[in-house]
Motif scaffolding. Structure first.
Motif, mmCIF file in Angstrom:
data_model
loop_
_atom_site.group_PDB
_atom_site.id
_atom_site.type_symbol
_atom_site.label_atom_id
_atom_site.label_comp_id
_atom_site.label_asym_id
_atom_site.label_seq_id
_atom_site.Cartn_x
_atom_site.Cartn_y
_atom_site.Cartn_z
ATOM 1 N N ASN A 82 0.833 -1.194 0.000
ATOM 2 C CA ASN A 82 0.000 0.000 0.000
ATOM 3 C C ASN A 82 0.875 1.254 0.000
ATOM 4 N N CYS A 83 1.928 1.252 0.816
ATOM 5 C CA CYS A 83 2.857 2.394 0.848
ATOM 6 C C CYS A 83 3.533 2.581 -0.508
ATOM 7 N N LYS A 84 3.891 1.484 -1.156
ATOM 8 C CA LYS A 84 4.517 1.558 -2.482
ATOM 9 C C LYS A 84 3.541 2.194 -3.477
ATOM 10 N N GLU A 85 2.277 1.794 -3.397
ATOM 11 C CA GLU A 85 1.277 2.333 -4.315
ATOM 12 C C GLU A 85 1.026 3.809 -4.059
ATOM 13 N N ILE A 86 0.915 4.194 -2.789
ATOM 14 C CA ILE A 86 0.720 5.604 -2.463
ATOM 15 C C ILE A 86 1.887 6.422 -3.022
ATOM 16 N N PHE A 87 3.099 5.927 -2.845
ATOM 17 C CA PHE A 87 4.277 6.604 -3.378
ATOM 18 C C PHE A 87 4.151 6.759 -4.902
ATOM 19 N N LEU A 88 3.784 5.685 -5.584
ATOM 20 C CA LEU A 88 3.649 5.746 -7.043
ATOM 21 C C LEU A 88 2.563 6.736 -7.463
ATOM 22 N N ILE A 89 1.429 6.695 -6.776
ATOM 23 C CA ILE A 89 0.346 7.626 -7.124
ATOM 24 C C ILE A 89 0.812 9.063 -6.914
ATOM 25 N N HIS A 90 1.484 9.323 -5.807
ATOM 26 C CA HIS A 90 1.981 10.682 -5.550
ATOM 27 C C HIS A 90 2.945 11.141 -6.644
ATOM 28 N N GLN A 91 3.754 10.226 -7.167
ATOM 29 C CA GLN A 91 4.708 10.573 -8.218
ATOM 30 C C GLN A 91 4.029 10.790 -9.565
ATOM 31 N N CYS A 92 2.809 10.293 -9.694
ATOM 32 C CA CYS A 92 2.152 10.264 -11.002
ATOM 33 C C CYS A 92 0.969 11.221 -11.120
ATOM 34 N N VAL A 93 0.933 12.236 -10.268
ATOM 35 C CA VAL A 93 -0.102 13.263 -10.379
ATOM 36 C C VAL A 93 0.567 14.634 -10.328
ATOM 37 N N ASP A 94 -0.072 15.615 -10.961
ATOM 38 C CA ASP A 94 0.483 16.961 -10.879
ATOM 39 C C ASP A 94 0.142 17.580 -9.522
ATOM 40 N N HIS A 95 0.600 18.795 -9.292
ATOM 41 C CA HIS A 95 0.461 19.435 -7.980
ATOM 42 C C HIS A 95 -1.005 19.540 -7.539
ATOM 43 N N ALA A 96 -1.885 19.944 -8.444
ATOM 44 C CA ALA A 96 -3.300 20.116 -8.093
ATOM 45 C C ALA A 96 -3.943 18.797 -7.682
ATOM 46 N N LYS A 97 -3.634 17.729 -8.397
ATOM 47 C CA LYS A 97 -4.209 16.409 -8.058
ATOM 48 C C LYS A 97 -3.616 15.881 -6.760
ATOM 49 N N PHE A 98 -2.346 16.205 -6.521
ATOM 50 C CA PHE A 98 -1.706 15.783 -5.277
ATOM 51 C C PHE A 98 -2.444 16.369 -4.071
ATOM 52 N N GLU A 99 -2.857 17.626 -4.182
ATOM 53 C CA GLU A 99 -3.577 18.260 -3.075
ATOM 54 C C GLU A 99 -4.881 17.533 -2.763
ATOM 55 N N ASN A 100 -5.522 16.960 -3.771
ATOM 56 C CA ASN A 100 -6.773 16.218 -3.553
ATOM 57 C C ASN A 100 -6.561 14.942 -2.754
ATOM 58 N N ILE A 101 -5.395 14.333 -2.882
ATOM 59 C CA ILE A 101 -5.174 13.008 -2.278
ATOM 60 C C ILE A 101 -4.097 12.999 -1.211
ATOM 61 N N SER A 102 -3.510 14.148 -0.898
ATOM 62 C CA SER A 102 -2.356 14.172 0.010
ATOM 63 C C SER A 102 -2.670 13.660 1.410
ATOM 64 N N ALA A 103 -3.904 13.770 1.869
ATOM 65 C CA ALA A 103 -4.252 13.345 3.229
ATOM 66 C C ALA A 103 -4.612 11.864 3.319
ATOM 67 N N THR A 104 -4.713 11.187 2.194
ATOM 68 C CA THR A 104 -5.106 9.772 2.222
ATOM 69 C C THR A 104 -3.933 8.898 2.651
ATOM 70 N N ILE A 105 -4.257 7.814 3.343
ATOM 71 C CA ILE A 105 -3.214 6.853 3.734
ATOM 72 C C ILE A 105 -3.418 5.522 3.030
ATOM 73 N N SER A 106 -4.488 5.434 2.274
ATOM 74 C CA SER A 106 -4.802 4.202 1.558
ATOM 75 C C SER A 106 -4.740 4.468 0.054
ATOM 76 N N SER A 107 -4.037 3.611 -0.666
ATOM 77 C CA SER A 107 -3.965 3.762 -2.120
ATOM 78 C C SER A 107 -5.350 3.581 -2.741
ATOM 79 N N LYS A 108 -6.161 2.709 -2.149
ATOM 80 C CA LYS A 108 -7.522 2.492 -2.642
ATOM 81 C C LYS A 108 -8.332 3.778 -2.511
ATOM 82 N N GLU A 109 -8.221 4.452 -1.359
ATOM 83 C CA GLU A 109 -8.939 5.701 -1.143
ATOM 84 C C GLU A 109 -8.455 6.781 -2.120
ATOM 85 N N ALA A 110 -7.157 6.878 -2.326
ATOM 86 C CA ALA A 110 -6.611 7.865 -3.271
ATOM 87 C C ALA A 110 -7.153 7.617 -4.663
#
Length: 197
Positions: free
Chosen positions: A65-93
């Motif tokens: 899950n941590c690996k996926e969250i890291f990948l998702i964070h790397q694969c979104v621009d700044h605006a999209k990152f703000e939408n998901i930055s508080a999530t701890i679950s890759s599924k939720e993001a």
């Protein structure tokens, strides 16, 4: 990003206009990283009475899950990152991003109906190359599939054969008379036209 076997990946970045392509690429990346199941199902919680095997599986799922969250964070621009930055679950993001870009079930149904109409009216344009026409069909069917539509290879083959411009009639007739087109894949069909003018 470099993987453990030295494979260099260019990660796709979600910019708001490429969600369908981004989703397909992310699914492949998650599969490659062996963590697709966690983004789809989430991390199953355990209780105090869990066995050692269940505890190990839970730790492994949390790590993935941590690996996926890291990948998702790397694969979104700044605006999209703000939408998901508080999530701890890759599924939720992923669910947040899906809602932002697909807008829920009702919007998805309306979008799918619009795409079905486009598919129904699809015809090769006179000056359009075979390659461009096949690309247009693939893009449309991939978007339809991402909205939940089931489109079989045979339906795509039949669609192409029935919608090509008149200059390809001789090739279409030869393919239909050979009776082998029932087993054609879309790539094989395209290959049949690569030798034509």
């Amino acid at each position: 990003m470099t993987t453990s076997n030295g494979f260099i990946m260019n990660l796709p970045v979600l910019d708001g206009n490429n969600f369908d392509h981004w989703s397909i690429q992310m699914k492949a990346i998650f599969g490659f990283q062996e963590c697709l199941d966690v983004v789809q199902q989430g991390v199953q919680q355990i209780d105090e009475n869990s066995t050692e095997v269940e505890k190990l599986e839970f730790r492994d799922a949390k790590k993935r899950n941590c690996k996926e969250i890291f990948l998702i964070h790397q694969c979104v621009d700044h605006a999209k990152f703000e939408n998901i930055s508080a999530t701890i679950s890759s599924k939720e993001a992923r669910e947040i991003l899906d809602k932002c870009y697909y807008g829920g079930v009702k919007v998805k149904k309306v979008m799918l109906q619009m795409l079905r109409n486009q598919y129904e009216l699809l015809q090769q344009e006179e000056q359009e190359t075979i390659e461009d026409y096949f690309t247009r069909i693939r893009i449309l069917t991939n978007v339809m599939r991402s909205c939940g539509e089931k489109i079989h290879e045979q339906a795509m083959v039949e669609k192409v054969l029935g919608t090509l411009s008149a200059k390809f009639d001789h090739v279409v007739i030869a393919i239909e008379e050979s009776k082998h087109h029932e087993n054609f894949k879309i790539d094989e069909l395209q290959g049949s036209f690569d030798v034509t003018p």
